[in-house]
Design an enzyme around this catalytic site. Structure first.
Site, PDB file in Angstrom:
ATOM      1  N   GLY A 262       0.658  -1.149  -0.212  1.00 49.74           N
ATOM      2  CA  GLY A 262       0.214   0.167  -0.255  1.00 49.74           C
ATOM      3  C   GLY A 262       0.901   1.065  -0.052  1.00 49.74           C
ATOM      4  CB  CYS A 265       5.797   5.036  -3.539  1.00 51.17           C
ATOM      5  SG  CYS A 265       6.139   6.840  -2.823  1.00 51.17           S
TER       6      CYS A 265
END
Length: 441
Positions: A262, A265
């Site tokens: 998660g 980025c």
């Protein structure tokens, strides 16, 4: 004369880069359009948790007793233009709402504002993660006599200070020798310590970050796909990962199966990469990333179903569920697109009484999911729980005493969504331990 550096945008990337540049000996001026952020940074504090960053700021921010005074912050574009020889643009590039594509509005605004004040002979350096082709377009916004270079960032949250001061590589996309020379001067210390300095054209420099993130995402989703096969075949994904990790061509890093990746980025970068490839007519080259994204998102739902099964396969209604972890990774307070919070939220929406504890992410988690329950410690979070979910691999959680926690829960059932706990230790304390892709006993 020593170079003077400005940093445009003082979020996670910019604040770290500004402090690191001061540590390397440069006079630095950071700019942000949010006055509250500038006020906070000017007092040596940061609006996020990043190990070592606040200490580094205090070491260099002007006005703090004992500091070098090399680092200041401002909201004035005119001050930035008059001050800087090298301007680093570090603003955010989020995913567009309702689309895969990257939102370039912050970058465009920064370049437009900077173009109006930048001095002739200055170098503007983009560090934000942008779609390939952006540098060529942005260079045209700058006045004559001002060069552009592209220098992608490779920061890992939790290790950002070290990654900036001692990078594993420095990539610069340039058009001329002068830009390369100036950036070699900026990075003289890490290059002198052995950091590789890779010189490319604009498109290659832009592609390096998204290519690297896509490769990492692929590796993570690959082992998670293997976990699904192991569950169907009664195999052990941890032993599988250990075995293939000994192959030097593969390596052991990023082969821990779990609930997936998660953060701010990887998810948005691979989606923006797919969108840009489609715009370039090369969409077929990256169709595999759709499956990578799909595998990653599927893991969250599978953890919810594993929790349901642990509770007898029925409704979550009225059942007490403890969630250890809220951030998307340890050593950070970042809850953006956090798999842990996503799982907690899904169970809550299905009627579960969810209590969350995280060492650093509680405030951000409360802001994002105010209806979840929160506890001040792991022990308080698990009190009366029918099942405990370990969803962020903080060291604090690995060092918990399962016997002590066992006295507080309603049922000794732990689901390890990160394959990071010592299964034998928890089972020895009377817990039913389950992890994704692992045998039940």
């Amino acid at each position: 004369m020593a170079l003077k550096i400005t940093v445009i945008g003082t979020g996670y990337l910019g604040a770290t880069h500004a402090a690191a540049m001061a540590e390397l000996g440069f006079e630095v001026l950071g700019l942000d359009v949010v006055p509250e952020k500038i006020e906070l940074l000017s007092s040596g504090r940061v609006p996020m948790y990043e190990p070592g960053l606040e200490e580094l700021l205090a070491k260099h921010v002007a006005g703090i007793e004992g500091s070098s005074g090399r680092l200041r912050f401002t909201t004035s574009w005119e001050e930035v233009g008059a001050f800087g020889d090298v301007h680093f643009v570090c603003v955010n590039t989020p995913q567009k709402h309702g689309e895969y594509a990257c939102d370039m509005s912050y970058v465009d605004a920064a370049f437009t504002s900077l173009a109006g004040v930048v001095r002739e002979g200055a170098l503007v350096v983009g560090k934000s993660t942008v779609p390939v082709g952006s540098a060529e377009r942005l260079a045209a916004l700058l006045p004559a006599g001002v060069e552009l270079a592209w220098n992608p960032e490779f920061l890992r949250e939790g290790f950002a200070v070290d990654d900036t001061l001692h990078p594993d590589r420095i990539v610069v996309g340039v058009r001329g020798e002068r830009a390369e020379k100036l950036l070699r001067e900026v990075y003289a210390v890490p290059v002198g310590e052995g950091s590789p300095f890779v010189v490319t054209d604009f498109p290659t420099a832009e592609l390096v970050k998204t290519a690297a993130n896509s490769f990492l995402a692929t590796k993570i989703s690959f082992i998670n796909a293997m976990a699904e096969v192991c569950e169907a075949a009664d195999g052990d994904v941890a032993k599988l990962a250990e075995a293939i990790g000994h192959d030097d061509r593969i390596g052991a890093k990023f082969l821990r199966a779990g609930i997936g990746f998660g953060g701010g980025c990887l998810p948005k970068d691979i989606r923006a990469f797919m969108a840009r490839a489609g715009e370039l007519g090369a969409d077929q080259a990256l169709t595999f990333l759709r499956e990578i994204d799909s595998i990653n998102m599927r893991r969250r739902g599978q953890m919810v179903e594993m929790a349901r099964e642990a509770l007898g396969g029925n409704s979550f209604l009225g059942r007490r569920v403890a969630v250890l972890g809220a951030t998307f990774k340890p050593d950070s307070d970042d809850v953006r697109d956090s798999p842990a919070l996503n799982v907690a939220g899904q169970i809550h929406l299905q009627g579960g009484q969810v209590t969350v504890y995280d060492p650093k992410g509680m405030e951000n988690a409360r802001r994002l999911f105010p209806t979840l329950g929160y506890a001040d410690s792991a022990l308080e979070a698990v009190r009366g729980a029918d099942v405990v979910l370990h969803l962020t691999e903080w060291r604090e959680f690995r060092e918990l005493d399962p016997a002590e926690l066992g006295e507080a829960v309603s049922a000794r059932i732990v689901l390890d969504g990160r394959n990071a706990l010592d299964a034998a230790r928890w089972r020895a304390a009377g817990w039913t331990y389950r992890a994704m892709g692992r045998p039940r006993a």
